[in-house]
Design a protein around this motif. Structure first.
Motif, PDB file in Angstrom:
ATOM      1  N   UNK A 272       0.822  -1.222   0.000  1.00 53.73           N
ATOM      2  CA  UNK A 272       0.000   0.000   0.000  1.00 53.73           C
ATOM      3  C   UNK A 272       0.850   1.263   0.000  1.00 53.73           C
ATOM      4  N   UNK A 273       1.950   1.261   0.760  1.00 48.73           N
ATOM      5  CA  UNK A 273       2.771   2.472   0.821  1.00 48.73           C
ATOM      6  C   UNK A 273       4.152   2.127   1.357  1.00 48.73           C
ATOM      7  N   UNK A 274       5.134   2.921   0.978  1.00 49.99           N
ATOM      8  CA  UNK A 274       6.516   2.769   1.449  1.00 49.99           C
ATOM      9  C   UNK A 274       7.116   4.151   1.626  1.00 49.99           C
ATOM     10  N   UNK A 275       7.799   4.363   2.734  1.00 51.15           N
ATOM     11  CA  UNK A 275       8.550   5.602   2.973  1.00 51.15           C
ATOM     12  C   UNK A 275       9.983   5.232   3.317  1.00 51.15           C
ATOM     13  N   UNK A 276      10.945   5.857   2.637  1.00 52.27           N
ATOM     14  CA  UNK A 276      12.364   5.630   2.874  1.00 52.27           C
ATOM     15  C   UNK A 276      12.962   6.845   3.573  1.00 52.27           C
ATOM     16  N   UNK A 277      13.819   6.612   4.556  1.00 56.50           N
ATOM     17  CA  UNK A 277      14.517   7.728   5.199  1.00 56.50           C
ATOM     18  C   UNK A 277      15.634   8.197   4.267  1.00 56.50           C
ATOM     19  N   UNK A 278      15.678   9.474   3.905  1.00 50.43           N
ATOM     20  CA  UNK A 278      16.647   9.935   2.903  1.00 50.43           C
ATOM     21  C   UNK A 278      18.070  10.088   3.408  1.00 50.43           C
ATOM     22  N   UNK A 279      18.298   9.930   4.725  1.00 50.90           N
ATOM     23  CA  UNK A 279      19.645  10.098   5.265  1.00 50.90           C
ATOM     24  C   UNK A 279      20.113   8.921   6.113  1.00 50.90           C
ATOM     25  N   UNK A 280      19.214   8.006   6.461  1.00 52.34           N
ATOM     26  CA  UNK A 280      19.532   6.915   7.375  1.00 52.34           C
ATOM     27  C   UNK A 280      19.404   5.583   6.636  1.00 52.34           C
ATOM     28  N   UNK A 281      20.512   4.912   6.392  1.00 53.40           N
ATOM     29  CA  UNK A 281      20.491   3.645   5.669  1.00 53.40           C
ATOM     30  C   UNK A 281      19.637   2.612   6.405  1.00 53.40           C
ATOM     31  N   UNK A 282      18.948   1.789   5.618  1.00 56.03           N
ATOM     32  CA  UNK A 282      18.113   0.683   6.101  1.00 56.03           C
ATOM     33  C   UNK A 282      16.871   1.143   6.863  1.00 56.03           C
ATOM     34  N   UNK A 283      16.615   2.438   6.928  1.00 59.90           N
ATOM     35  CA  UNK A 283      15.451   2.942   7.670  1.00 59.90           C
ATOM     36  C   UNK A 283      14.280   3.135   6.710  1.00 59.90           C
TER      37      UNK A 283
ATOM     38  N   UNK B 263       8.797  -1.918   9.826  1.00 56.42           N
ATOM     39  CA  UNK B 263       9.791  -0.849   9.880  1.00 56.42           C
ATOM     40  C   UNK B 263      11.139  -1.437  10.252  1.00 56.42           C
ATOM     41  N   UNK B 264      12.200  -0.669   9.968  1.00 59.01           N
ATOM     42  CA  UNK B 264      13.552  -1.112  10.314  1.00 59.01           C
ATOM     43  C   UNK B 264      14.445   0.093  10.536  1.00 59.01           C
ATOM     44  N   UNK B 265      15.335  -0.024  11.508  1.00 57.63           N
ATOM     45  CA  UNK B 265      16.370   0.978  11.785  1.00 57.63           C
ATOM     46  C   UNK B 265      15.793   2.377  12.003  1.00 57.63           C
ATOM     47  N   UNK B 266      14.612   2.445  12.597  1.00 57.85           N
ATOM     48  CA  UNK B 266      14.003   3.738  12.907  1.00 57.85           C
ATOM     49  C   UNK B 266      14.802   4.414  14.022  1.00 57.85           C
ATOM     50  N   UNK B 267      15.068   5.714  13.947  1.00 59.20           N
ATOM     51  CA  UNK B 267      15.801   6.397  15.016  1.00 59.20           C
ATOM     52  C   UNK B 267      15.142   6.154  16.373  1.00 59.20           C
ATOM     53  N   UNK B 268      15.924   5.952  17.425  1.00 60.16           N
ATOM     54  CA  UNK B 268      15.361   5.636  18.745  1.00 60.16           C
ATOM     55  C   UNK B 268      14.286   6.607  19.215  1.00 60.16           C
ATOM     56  N   UNK B 269      14.484   7.883  18.944  1.00 55.57           N
ATOM     57  CA  UNK B 269      13.517   8.861  19.437  1.00 55.57           C
ATOM     58  C   UNK B 269      12.198   8.820  18.669  1.00 55.57           C
ATOM     59  N   UNK B 270      12.156   8.078  17.538  1.00 58.41           N
ATOM     60  CA  UNK B 270      10.921   7.962  16.767  1.00 58.41           C
ATOM     61  C   UNK B 270      10.296   6.569  16.865  1.00 58.41           C
ATOM     62  N   UNK B 271      10.999   5.635  17.500  1.00 56.41           N
ATOM     63  CA  UNK B 271      10.531   4.253  17.549  1.00 56.41           C
ATOM     64  C   UNK B 271       9.183   4.121  18.246  1.00 56.41           C
ATOM     65  N   UNK B 272       8.998   4.821  19.361  1.00 51.59           N
ATOM     66  CA  UNK B 272       7.732   4.720  20.093  1.00 51.59           C
ATOM     67  C   UNK B 272       6.567   5.209  19.247  1.00 51.59           C
ATOM     68  N   UNK B 273       6.791   6.278  18.506  1.00 48.77           N
ATOM     69  CA  UNK B 273       5.727   6.795  17.645  1.00 48.77           C
ATOM     70  C   UNK B 273       5.364   5.833  16.540  1.00 48.77           C
ATOM     71  N   UNK B 274       6.365   5.175  15.963  1.00 49.14           N
ATOM     72  CA  UNK B 274       6.103   4.188  14.918  1.00 49.14           C
ATOM     73  C   UNK B 274       5.299   3.023  15.480  1.00 49.14           C
ATOM     74  N   UNK B 275       5.679   2.545  16.657  1.00 47.47           N
ATOM     75  CA  UNK B 275       4.950   1.432  17.263  1.00 47.47           C
ATOM     76  C   UNK B 275       3.505   1.817  17.551  1.00 47.47           C
ATOM     77  N   UNK B 276       3.275   3.061  17.938  1.00 49.36           N
ATOM     78  CA  UNK B 276       1.924   3.480  18.303  1.00 49.36           C
ATOM     79  C   UNK B 276       0.981   3.542  17.111  1.00 49.36           C
TER      80      UNK B 276
END
Length: 259
Positions: A145-156, A168-181
């Motif tokens: 349905x959709x894909x978003x790539x991080x433009x500066x963080x490999x594998x994210x 998701x993979x390799x999400x920055x720690x400060x954003x991990x909780x938001x992704x899980x939610x």
């Protein structure tokens, strides 16, 4: 590199609007701002704001944006540019882009409405192998349905399947909780959409059926189980190009098939 931020509202900064109506943005390329804020002779916005889909790549000038009627892009990787150009004939789309994602360096993903897939994801090996796996399934790329790539963080990356599964993979720690939610919220929203579709028999006859419960469970399990197996390579450069296509021209070309 300078950060890029954007908040799109119902108005854009022109001489006819006061400061309270200006959108919040920083570091956007001039070409992108001009596209988003274009107006007609009466000063009304040309863009269909709710329909805008935008992906920003690295270098502060790499982007792809559309509002389902008009399209513009700049500094795209050569292979992505070639793939887009091959789907345009006489100024009209013959297979319109459904998903365009720009990642670090020259990595990219293109999925079309006819479910063609072109990508170079050497720095996003997990999603690359997920796409390869999806190609082998009954619904194939249509399940993405959709894909978003991080433009500066490999594998994210974030990826969403039609059954509501978010990977998701390799999400920055400060954003991990938001992704899980958002995972539970998206899954619940998807189930609610499916429930409404199943109770409307007339609509079920006119639209593609949702994946079966068994297929949903299989896709969710396989996307999760295979997440750590994946591997790929990539390379590429950058170019730039822009295009605007009328809504009437697009609608008239949907029945054509690529050779």
């Amino acid at each position: 590199m300078a950060a890029i931020t954007l908040v799109i509202s119902n108005t854009c900064p022109t001489k006819q609007y006061d400061d309270s109506h200006q959108p919040e943005s920083q570091g956007l390329p001039t070409e992108l701002t001009n596209f988003l804020c274009a107006t007609n002779a009466q000063g009304r916005l040309l863009r269909n704001i709710p329909a805008i889909r935008l992906t920003l790549g690295p270098h502060n000038s790499s982007f792809f944006v559309h509002d389902s009627a008009s399209y513009i892009w700049m500094n795209l990787p050569p292979e992505l540019l070639k793939a887009l150009q091959s789907r345009i004939k006489d100024g009209n789309w013959i297979d319109r882009p459904r998903i365009v994602a720009l990642g670090a360096d020259s990595n990219f993903l293109l999925l079309t409405e006819k479910h063609a897939a072109v990508w170079d994801l050497g720095f996003y090996t997990t999603i690359s192998r997920m796409l390869e796996y999806s190609r082998t399934q009954n619904r194939g790329i249509a399940d993405v349905r959709n894909v978003a790539l991080h433009p500066y963080r490999y594998q994210c990356f974030l990826a969403l399947s039609m059954n509501g599964t978010v990977i998701s993979e390799n999400v920055p720690p400060h954003e991990a909780a938001g992704v899980e939610s958002i995972k539970i919220a998206i899954l619940n929203d998807t189930k609610e959409i499916e429930r409404k579709a199943q109770t409307s028999q007339t609509r079920i006859e006119s639209v593609p059926r949702r994946p079966s419960i068994q297929h949903q469970a299989t896709l969710r399990r396989d996307w999760g189980d295979r997440k750590q197996e994946f591997h790929a390579q990539s390379k590429g450069l950058r170019l730039s190009l822009s295009l605007s296509v009328s809504a009437a021209g697009i609608a008239g070309s949907f029945s054509k098939m690529l050779g």
